[in-house]
Each structure stands twice: as structure tokens, then as C-alpha cells.
Design a protein around this motif. Structure first.
Motif, mmCIF file in Angstrom:
data_model
loop_
_atom_site.group_PDB
_atom_site.id
_atom_site.type_symbol
_atom_site.label_atom_id
_atom_site.label_comp_id
_atom_site.label_asym_id
_atom_site.label_seq_id
_atom_site.Cartn_x
_atom_site.Cartn_y
_atom_site.Cartn_z
ATOM 1 N N GLY A 50 0.809 -1.208 0.000
ATOM 2 C CA GLY A 50 0.000 0.000 0.000
ATOM 3 C C GLY A 50 0.840 1.255 0.000
ATOM 4 N N TYR A 51 0.298 2.330 0.556
ATOM 5 C CA TYR A 51 0.966 3.626 0.567
ATOM 6 C C TYR A 51 0.752 4.286 1.922
ATOM 7 C CZ TYR A 51 -3.840 5.091 -0.387
ATOM 8 O OH TYR A 51 -5.198 5.266 -0.323
ATOM 9 N N PHE A 52 1.568 5.295 2.231
ATOM 10 C CA PHE A 52 1.510 5.951 3.533
ATOM 11 C C PHE A 52 0.687 7.234 3.480
ATOM 12 C CE2 PHE A 52 5.354 3.403 4.202
ATOM 13 C CZ PHE A 52 5.064 2.859 5.452
ATOM 14 N N VAL A 53 -0.048 7.468 4.566
ATOM 15 C CA VAL A 53 -0.787 8.722 4.743
ATOM 16 C C VAL A 53 -0.509 9.264 6.138
ATOM 17 C CG1 VAL A 53 -2.643 8.067 3.160
ATOM 18 C CG2 VAL A 53 -2.859 7.553 5.600
ATOM 19 N N MET A 54 -0.717 10.554 6.300
ATOM 20 C CA MET A 54 -0.656 11.169 7.632
ATOM 21 C C MET A 54 -2.050 11.653 7.993
ATOM 22 S SD MET A 54 1.362 14.568 8.998
ATOM 23 C CE MET A 54 2.960 13.769 9.135
ATOM 24 N N ASP A 55 -2.479 11.357 9.209
ATOM 25 C CA ASP A 55 -3.793 11.801 9.645
ATOM 26 C C ASP A 55 -3.794 11.944 11.154
ATOM 27 O OD1 ASP A 55 -6.473 12.525 9.566
ATOM 28 O OD2 ASP A 55 -7.019 10.937 8.172
ATOM 29 N N VAL A 56 -4.899 12.446 11.675
ATOM 30 C CA VAL A 56 -5.070 12.598 13.115
ATOM 31 C C VAL A 56 -5.824 11.383 13.640
ATOM 32 C CG1 VAL A 56 -6.110 13.979 14.956
ATOM 33 C CG2 VAL A 56 -5.043 15.099 12.983
ATOM 34 N N VAL A 57 -5.217 10.719 14.621
ATOM 35 C CA VAL A 57 -5.819 9.531 15.220
ATOM 36 C C VAL A 57 -6.362 9.882 16.597
ATOM 37 C CG1 VAL A 57 -5.337 7.233 16.138
ATOM 38 C CG2 VAL A 57 -4.363 7.917 13.956
ATOM 39 N N GLN A 58 -7.579 9.498 16.862
ATOM 40 C CA GLN A 58 -8.175 9.698 18.180
ATOM 41 C C GLN A 58 -8.033 8.435 19.013
ATOM 42 O OE1 GLN A 58 -12.233 10.993 17.658
ATOM 43 N NE2 GLN A 58 -11.626 13.144 17.503
ATOM 44 N N TYR A 59 -7.754 8.609 20.300
ATOM 45 C CA TYR A 59 -7.625 7.471 21.199
ATOM 46 C C TYR A 59 -8.146 7.871 22.575
ATOM 47 C CZ TYR A 59 -3.380 10.044 22.478
ATOM 48 O OH TYR A 59 -2.501 11.019 22.855
ATOM 49 N N ASP A 60 -8.358 6.876 23.420
ATOM 50 C CA ASP A 60 -8.851 7.112 24.773
ATOM 51 C C ASP A 60 -7.700 7.491 25.695
ATOM 52 O OD1 ASP A 60 -11.500 6.598 24.221
ATOM 53 O OD2 ASP A 60 -11.338 4.459 24.651
#
Length: 359
Positions: A50-60
Motif C-alpha cells: 500500500g501507501y503511507f498517509v498522515m492523519d489525526v488519530v483519536q484514542y482514549d
């Protein structure tokens, strides 16, 4: 690969610092604005492309006893285009695999480098009910003894100094890498079973079955060593104990290293001389031996440790900023019918904690 247009996040280009780091240098043939690609092969023969992306990840984020609040961090991760084997279109296909390895590109390292979290985490895999505990941060309860991680290793590796089957110690001195009575051992929760060098595997199996001379061993599915048995496995077979540096030990009970396959009991111990995971002199311990134990990975102090624990109970986590200590509870994930069908349990636990990816 065709150019991808995303309505969320941001594509990572092949000219980026991240892409150069994971490829060990500048990407050959990189063109302007071309995406950073990956081709990941796993020990069981499966792969993801696949390919790489940058994003905002939400976590507890822990905010109180058994209470959490949403937090987020910017993370680069892979977007799979093609998966094979169990990662693809099968009953065991996954929503994804989240990397918590030692490299700077892993999710835990990225979150830690931005100051969002401590570079330490723990898991407790409930081998009886499925699910368990996964937490990022400093575990203060239960207390966990630890052993040093081997430096300059891509895996979570430590030295085994002894293996005891019942009351009988196995001979580790046949190592060809000059380590004497030590064995390099990889701790990998993403692997289901345990893989041993031939020189350890055969004596171990022989010692385990020594008290059951009437057992008839045979191979199932050209892979598993199995037998018929109707009694209590914990009464009929010995525990196996691995001894590590710093007096840390890991005891594996018969109900842990034996699993049901069809109408047979099979050993979770595998001979790595006959498997694609083979590194010959290396021991690889998967979640076969990690179930029902609180395992703590401390990358800040370069140690790993564990203790036997009830994974359906709670642990205590300390907030390094405020100094407050809070309870963290288990997360429930349905259990499949067999240990083999529950492979990559830790990956599923982690994914369950990440609600969604937002733009």
C-alpha cells in the motif's frame, strides 16, 4: 501505482524524511509528489502492499478511575491496497495491524515523539474469555519484574538463560552464534504460537511427553504435532519455564501451550527449523506464552517484563504529568473457537481502542 485522491488526511510523498527513513535512504526513482509506498512481509508468509498517509488519530486518554476522554495525535500509517493470506479476504481477515515496535516509525514512537504519551505500554491478553487490557503509559500496579532488551535489535528481544520442563533443565549450549548458555529470544504478541530451534524443540517435546508413554503423536495439517488425550492437561503434563536475565522467569502451563484442533490436542511449540519464521538459533515466543500475563514494554528504559495476572481485572496507570494514578479496565472482544483463529489478538485490541481516523 495510480495517484490517490483523498478527502481526508494527507498523502506522504516518497521525497519525505519519513519515507527516506523507513527505506534506509533516499527512494530510488522518486518523482515529484509521488506517494511513499510500502511492501510489508510477515513471518507467516502473508503480506500487505500500500501507501503511507498522515492523519489525526483519536484514542482514549485516561482521565479518572475507569474513565477516559478523547485525545488525538498526528500519525503516519500505511493504507493497504492489497493483502494476502489471512490479512485478505478470509474468515480471519483483519481491519488492520497497528505497529507498536521499537522503530521511530511505529505508532508508539510517533505519539511519544510529539509529547502525547510515554514511550511505554502494556497488554494483558485474556486467554480464557478473549479481549483483555491494552494501555499506553506507566503501569504501577501490578508490580512487574523486568529484563534488559537486547540493544540494536529491531524486535523486542531478550536473553533466555535457561529452560526448565517440569524439574528438568534443557541444554542450551549448542548455540552456533557463540552466546554460550544464552538464547536470543523474540517476544512477539503478533505471533500466535512459539517457535524453537530444533536443538531445543525435540528435547522439550520428549520431556513433556515422558510421563505419558502411551501417547501416539502424529502431524495434523502438515504442521501441528497432536495427540488424543481425555484427562486434565495440567495434571498430565509439566509446565515449561523460561529463565531470563535479571532473575525474570516466564512459566507456561499445559493449558497454555496445548490447544484443541478438531478432536485432538496439539502443541503450540513449533520447530523453527521447519517454518518460514526460522532464524535457527532464535526462540520466538508468541501470545501462546503471553496469555494471562501483564506484559510491560518500557522503551524509555529499554526493558521488558511481565507477571501472571487476571486480564479481566484492572491495572493502575500513573499520569506522568499530574502524578495521579487511575484504574484501567479490560476491553471485551468476542473470542473465536480456537487459539489459531484468534491470531493477531493484540492488533485487534489496539484497533478497538482507536475509535476512528478523522481529518
Amino acid at each position: 501505482m495510480p495517484e490517490k485522491r483523498l478527502s481526508w488526511g494527507k498523502l506522504v510523498t516518497c521525497s519525505s524524511e519519513f519515507c527516506a527513513e523507513i527505506n534506509g535512504g533516499a527512494v530510488t526513482g522518486c518523482k515529484a509528489n509521488a506517494t511513499c509506498l510500502y511492501n510489508e512481509d510477515y513471518g507467516d508468509g502473508s503480506y500487505s502492499i500500500g501507501y503511507f498517509v498522515m492523519d489525526v488519530v483519536q484514542y482514549d486518554s485516561v482521565s479518572g478511575d475507569l474513565e477516559t476522554k478523547l485525545a488525538n495525535g498526528s500519525v503516519i500509517f500505511g493504507c493497504g491496497v492489497k493483502q494476502s493470506s489471512n490479512l485478505g479476504s478470509s474468515e480471519e481477515a483483519l481491519d488492520g495491524i497497528l505497529g507498536f515496535g521499537k522503530s521511530n516509525s511505529s505508532v508508539i514512537s510517533q505519539l511519544a515523539s510529539s509529547g502525547n504519551v510515554n514511550k511505554m505500554f502494556a497488554h494483558c491478553l485474556d486467554g480464557d474469555n478473549g479481549g483483555g487490557i491494552f494501555a499506553i503509559g506507566h503501569v504501577v500496579q501490578p508490580k512487574v519484574n523486568s529484563t534488559p532488551l537486547i540493544q540494536d535489535e529491531p524486535h523486542y528481544s531478550a536473553n533466555v538463560t535457561g529452560i526448565e520442563v517440569g524439574t528438568q533443565f534443557l541444554n542450551l549450549s549448542t548455540n552456533t552464534h557463540g552466546m554460550g548458555d544464552k538464547r536470543r529470544t523474540i517476544i512477539d504478541s503478533g505471533t500466535t504460537l512459539a517457535y524453537l530451534p530444533d536443538a531445543i524443540y525435540k528435547p522439550m517435546i520428549n520431556e513433556i511427553v515422558a510421563g505419558q508413554p502411551e501417547l501416539r503423536l502424529h502431524t495434523l495439517h502438515e504442521q501441528y504435532t497432536c495427540f488424543e488425550y481425555s484427562g486434565s492437561v495440567d495434571d498430565g503434563f509439566p509446565a515449561v519455564t523460561f529463565y531470563f536475565e535479571n532473575t525474570l522467569s516466564l512459566k507456561v502451563y499445559p493449558h497454555d501451550y496445548l490447544f484443541v484442533e478438531e478432536d485432538f490436542l496439539c502443541f503450540g511449540w513449533q520447530n523453527n527449523g521447519l517454518d518460514s519464521l526460522s532464524t535457527m538459533d532464535t526462540i520466538l515466543l508468541g501470545d501462546l506464552v503471553l496469555s494471562n500475563k501483564l506484559v510491560l514494554y518500557d522503551l524509555e528504559n529499554q526493558t521488558i517484563g511481565w507477571t501472571e495476572y487476571n486480564c479481566s481485572s484492572t491495572i493502575k496507570l500513573r499520569d506522568e504529568i499530574t502524578g495521579s494514578v487511575h484504574l484501567v479496565g479490560p476491553h471485551s472482544i468476542p473470542s473465536a473457537g480456537s487459539r489459531i483463529a484468534r491470531r493477531h489478538l493484540l492488533s485487534l485490541l489496539v484497533i478497538a481502542l482507536i475509535h476512528r481516523i478523522v481529518s
